[in-house]
Design a protein around this motif. Structure first.
Motif, PDB file in Angstrom:
ATOM      1  N   CYS A 216      11.013  -9.312  34.959  1.00  0.00           N
ATOM      2  CA  CYS A 216       9.579  -8.957  35.467  1.00  0.00           C
ATOM      3  C   CYS A 216      10.148 -10.167  36.962  1.00  0.00           C
ATOM      4  CB  CYS A 216       8.465  -9.085  34.880  1.00  0.00           C
ATOM      5  SG  CYS A 216       8.735 -10.785  33.523  1.00  0.00           S
ATOM      6  N   GLY A 217       9.456  -9.815  37.552  1.00  0.00           N
ATOM      7  CA  GLY A 217       9.213 -10.729  38.563  1.00  0.00           C
ATOM      8  C   GLY A 217       8.789 -10.476  40.150  1.00  0.00           C
ATOM      9  N   ASP A 218       9.310 -10.818  40.952  1.00  0.00           N
ATOM     10  CA  ASP A 218       9.267 -10.518  42.358  1.00  0.00           C
ATOM     11  C   ASP A 218      10.655 -10.640  42.852  1.00  0.00           C
ATOM     12  OD1 ASP A 218       9.132 -10.628  45.243  1.00  0.00           O
ATOM     13  OD2 ASP A 218       8.569 -12.819  45.190  1.00  0.00           O
ATOM     14  N   TYR A 219      10.940  -8.823  42.624  1.00  0.00           N
ATOM     15  CA  TYR A 219      11.934  -8.479  43.010  1.00  0.00           C
ATOM     16  C   TYR A 219      11.976  -8.420  44.512  1.00  0.00           C
ATOM     17  CZ  TYR A 219      13.006  -6.826  38.570  1.00  0.00           C
ATOM     18  OH  TYR A 219      13.359  -6.425  37.315  1.00  0.00           O
ATOM     19  N   ASN A 220      11.027  -8.739  45.033  1.00  0.00           N
ATOM     20  CA  ASN A 220      11.457  -8.688  46.877  1.00  0.00           C
ATOM     21  C   ASN A 220      12.449  -7.102  47.693  1.00  0.00           C
ATOM     22  OD1 ASN A 220      10.359 -10.515  48.308  1.00  0.00           O
ATOM     23  ND2 ASN A 220      11.670 -11.970  47.688  1.00  0.00           N
ATOM     24  N   VAL A 221      11.384  -6.335  46.551  1.00  0.00           N
ATOM     25  CA  VAL A 221      12.193  -4.908  46.786  1.00  0.00           C
ATOM     26  C   VAL A 221      11.249  -3.747  47.158  1.00  0.00           C
ATOM     27  CG1 VAL A 221      13.424  -2.769  46.489  1.00  0.00           C
ATOM     28  CG2 VAL A 221      14.483  -5.050  45.980  1.00  0.00           C
ATOM     29  N   ILE A 222      10.901  -3.124  48.161  1.00  0.00           N
ATOM     30  CA  ILE A 222       9.687  -2.426  48.268  1.00  0.00           C
ATOM     31  C   ILE A 222      10.516  -0.688  48.025  1.00  0.00           C
ATOM     32  CG2 ILE A 222       8.190  -0.443  50.115  1.00  0.00           C
ATOM     33  CD1 ILE A 222       8.623  -2.963  51.992  1.00  0.00           C
TER      34      ILE A 222
ATOM     35  N   PRO B 221      -7.226  -8.824  54.723  1.00  0.00           N
ATOM     36  CA  PRO B 221      -9.008  -7.702  54.880  1.00  0.00           C
ATOM     37  C   PRO B 221      -8.200  -6.205  55.702  1.00  0.00           C
ATOM     38  CG  PRO B 221      -8.154  -9.689  56.015  1.00  0.00           C
ATOM     39  CD  PRO B 221      -7.530  -9.846  54.942  1.00  0.00           C
ATOM     40  N   ARG B 222      -6.797  -6.183  55.838  1.00  0.00           N
ATOM     41  CA  ARG B 222      -6.762  -4.981  56.370  1.00  0.00           C
ATOM     42  C   ARG B 222      -5.566  -4.125  54.945  1.00  0.00           C
ATOM     43  NH1 ARG B 222      -4.792  -6.548  62.737  1.00  0.00           N
ATOM     44  NH2 ARG B 222      -7.079  -7.701  63.204  1.00  0.00           N
ATOM     45  N   ASN B 223      -6.205  -4.306  54.438  1.00  0.00           N
ATOM     46  CA  ASN B 223      -4.811  -4.589  53.122  1.00  0.00           C
ATOM     47  C   ASN B 223      -3.642  -3.887  53.615  1.00  0.00           C
ATOM     48  OD1 ASN B 223      -4.674  -3.464  50.209  1.00  0.00           O
ATOM     49  ND2 ASN B 223      -4.959  -0.906  50.955  1.00  0.00           N
ATOM     50  N   HIS B 224      -3.199  -4.481  54.156  1.00  0.00           N
ATOM     51  CA  HIS B 224      -1.283  -4.316  55.150  1.00  0.00           C
ATOM     52  C   HIS B 224      -0.634  -4.487  53.111  1.00  0.00           C
ATOM     53  CE1 HIS B 224      -2.565  -3.397  58.942  1.00  0.00           C
ATOM     54  NE2 HIS B 224      -3.182  -2.306  58.458  1.00  0.00           N
ATOM     55  N   GLY B 225      -0.492  -3.817  52.236  1.00  0.00           N
ATOM     56  CA  GLY B 225      -0.094  -4.280  51.596  1.00  0.00           C
ATOM     57  C   GLY B 225       1.546  -3.885  50.933  1.00  0.00           C
ATOM     58  N   ILE B 226       2.358  -4.619  49.861  1.00  0.00           N
ATOM     59  CA  ILE B 226       3.485  -4.293  49.587  1.00  0.00           C
ATOM     60  C   ILE B 226       3.606  -3.779  48.134  1.00  0.00           C
ATOM     61  CG2 ILE B 226       4.928  -3.920  51.893  1.00  0.00           C
ATOM     62  CD1 ILE B 226       5.929  -7.232  51.050  1.00  0.00           C
ATOM     63  N   ARG B 227       4.467  -3.782  47.391  1.00  0.00           N
ATOM     64  CA  ARG B 227       4.652  -3.361  45.786  1.00  0.00           C
ATOM     65  C   ARG B 227       5.647  -3.799  45.571  1.00  0.00           C
ATOM     66  NH1 ARG B 227       6.244  -0.664  40.994  1.00  0.00           N
ATOM     67  NH2 ARG B 227       7.285   1.092  42.404  1.00  0.00           N
ATOM     68  N   ILE B 228       6.400  -5.315  45.262  1.00  0.00           N
ATOM     69  CA  ILE B 228       7.109  -5.905  45.327  1.00  0.00           C
ATOM     70  C   ILE B 228       7.363  -6.619  43.434  1.00  0.00           C
ATOM     71  CG2 ILE B 228       8.079  -5.949  47.952  1.00  0.00           C
ATOM     72  CD1 ILE B 228       7.249  -9.038  47.767  1.00  0.00           C
ATOM     73  N   ASP B 229       6.145  -6.659  43.068  1.00  0.00           N
ATOM     74  CA  ASP B 229       6.551  -7.472  41.594  1.00  0.00           C
ATOM     75  C   ASP B 229       6.622  -6.640  40.957  1.00  0.00           C
ATOM     76  OD1 ASP B 229       5.866 -10.786  42.747  1.00  0.00           O
ATOM     77  OD2 ASP B 229       4.865  -8.798  43.627  1.00  0.00           O
TER      78      ASP B 229
END
Length: 259
Positions: free
Chosen positions: A147-153, A212-220
DNA sequence: ATGGCAAGTGAAACTTGA
């Protein structure tokens, strides 16, 4: 057993926030990334007071990873094998002891930006080394969590605005392909296994009102060996932490394994 | 369309992140 991963973006700058989360969430195991300090500056006593055993692989100014566990950590390994010249502190591994031990790897995978530079080459090389090491660990046929911060979308659904990431190292075909190759070894993406709903973001940039704009990514991510995946009971993205006081740009992600 | 933040180092302005 609940296993957390969290890129804290400096453990000392955020110590109060981090400790408050640990008191409330009380994970059995936690992998931290970007602690941004050398081993001697890691606030180990503060975590020990909360009942954690501490393993640290630190580095001055940049990177740095740590693992915390309520039960003793055995077989601790610091640094990803395969390149003795790699001086970045991005990998820590240990066996979490207990009635049903689990091998946990905490990773801070290189960002790789900008593409077309040695930084991107380093990222892909690091992913190749992780693949080789993971293959060896999978051969043990034991419960394993990487587990961790993969820095991959991984997929377009893992970004609020995928078109905005087309030129970014996190969303390059090579990065996504290397992540798929990792899964193809037989590892299960915990979030996709149990939830998989688009929008399970774990990172929002500090800039441009991304939160606030929910400009997110799933990378963890948590990747699980079959023996761990069989025990997967829950995945929880602690999204609310991003809206708290002095937040990291990443939020904690916690999985629960049976036993 | 663009940029907009935060942290470390070290004491202003640069580097890094994603």
């Amino acid at each position: 057993m609940r296993i957390a991963t969290w890129n804290v973006n400096s453990v000392n700058a955020r110590l109060e926030t981090v400790l408050a989360w640990f008191e409330e969430a009380s994970p059995d195991v936690a992998c931290l990334q970007e602690i941004k300090c050398i081993d001697e500056k890691f606030p180990a006593e503060a975590f020990e007071r909360l009942g954690y055993n501490v393993a640290v692989h630190g580095q001055k100014t940049y990177n740095g990873v740590a693992m915390l566990s309520k039960t003793p950590l055995e077989d601790v390994r610091k640094g990803l094998p395969g390149d003795d010249g790699d001086e970045h502190a991005r990998y820590i591994e240990a066996v979490v002891s207990g009635p049903s031990p689990v091998r946990v790897c905490g990773i801070y995978l290189p960002n790789g930006n900008p593409i077309g530079t040695e930084k991107f080459t380093y990222k892909l090389g690091w992913m190749k080394r992780l693949n080789t090491h993971a293959r060896g660990l999978l051969a043990l046929e034991e419960p394993l969590v990487i587990c961790g911060d993969y820095n991959v979308i991984p997929e377009p659904e893992d970004a609020d605005k995928p078109e905005g990431w087309l030129g970014d190292a996190l969303f390059q075909p090579e990065s996504r392909g290397a992540f798929r190759a990792l899964k193809n070894l037989g590892l299960t993406d915990a979030y996709m296994q149990l939830d998989g709903t688009p929008g399970g973001y774990t990172f929002w940039d500090y800039q441009a009102g991304a939160w606030p704009r929910n400009h997110g990514i799933r990378i963890d991510h948590h990747l699980l060996s079959p023996q761990a995946a069989d025990r997967l009971r829950a995945v929880d993205i602690h999204r609310d932490v991003r809206g708290g006081e002095k937040p990291s740009d990443h939020v904690p992600v916690v999985i629960e394994l049976a036993l």
